[in-house]
Scaffold this active site. Structure first.
Site: not given
Length: 167
Positions: A28-30, A82
Site C-alpha cells: 500500500g501507499y502512505i 491510501e
C-alpha cells in the site's frame, strides 16, 4: 543517493517454468503523489518501507531508499495507507547476467503481468527473454502507485466507454 534504473515490459508467453523463486507481495501507499511515493510492503512475512523520488524524463531512473521493518510495524503502517492495495506474486527469472522480476497481479489488476529488469546504467545491454512483450518503461499507468488508483480492470471499461462515445 541510491538510484534505481529499470526497464519495464508487458509479458507475453510462459515465464513460470523459468522462475527460480517466487514470493507473494501485498503493498500500500502512505503517499502516492507525482514525483514521490512512500510504500509499505509485506513480502513473504517481512515488512519494508520504501521511498521513491520522481523518475527522469525517460522513466528509467529515480531515487530509491528501502528499509526492512518488523512485520508488526509494517502491518500497522498498512492501516495508514491510501485506499487501494496492490496484491501480486513476483517470479524471479534469470536471463544472461540479469534477473527479471515478473509480477502477476490479482484483484482489480488481475490479467496484468509485467516484467522489470534493473540495470547498472540506462544504456546497459541485456538478454531479452522470449516472454517479453511491448516495452512500457515510463508509462505511468504501469507504476504500482497508479495501478492502486486506476486499476488495470478499469482500463478496458474506460476504453470501451470512450470508443462508444465516438472519441
Amino acid at each position: 543517493m541510491p538510484q534505481e534504473i529499470e526497464r519495464k515490459f508487458l509479458v507475453e508467453g510462459e515465464y513460470k517454468r523459468q522462475a527460480y523463486a517466487k514470493s507473494r507481495i501485498r503493498q500500500g501507499y502512505i503517499c502516492s503523489r507525482r514525483g514521490r511515493t512512500v510504500r509499505v510492503r509485506i513480502r513473504d512475512g517481512e515488512g519494508f518501507l520504501t521511498i521513491k523520488g520522481a523518475t527522469d524524463s525517460k522513466g528509467m531512473s529515480r531515487y530509491e531508499w528501502e528499509k526492512a521493518l518488523p512485520l508488526e510495524e509494517a502491518e500497522a503502517l498498512m492501516a495508514l495507507c491510501e485506499p487501494g492495495m496492490i496484491d501480486k506474486t513476483r517470479y524471479l527469472v534469470a536471463a544472461g547476467k540479469h534477473v527479471f522480476e515478473v509480477d502477476e497481479f490479482y484483484g482489480e489488476n488481475e490479467g496484468l503481468v509485467v516484467a522489470e529488469v534493473e540495470l547498472a546504467g540506462e544504456d546497459e545491454p541485456f538478454e531479452r527473454p522470449a516472454f517479453l512483450g511491448k516495452e512500457v518503461t515510463g508509462d505511468a499507468r504501469y507504476y504500482n502507485s497508479q495501478l492502486m488508483k486506476c486499476p488495470y480492470k478499469s482500463w478496458a471499461h474506460a476504453a470501451s466507454k470512450e470508443a462508444g462515445s465516438g472519441k
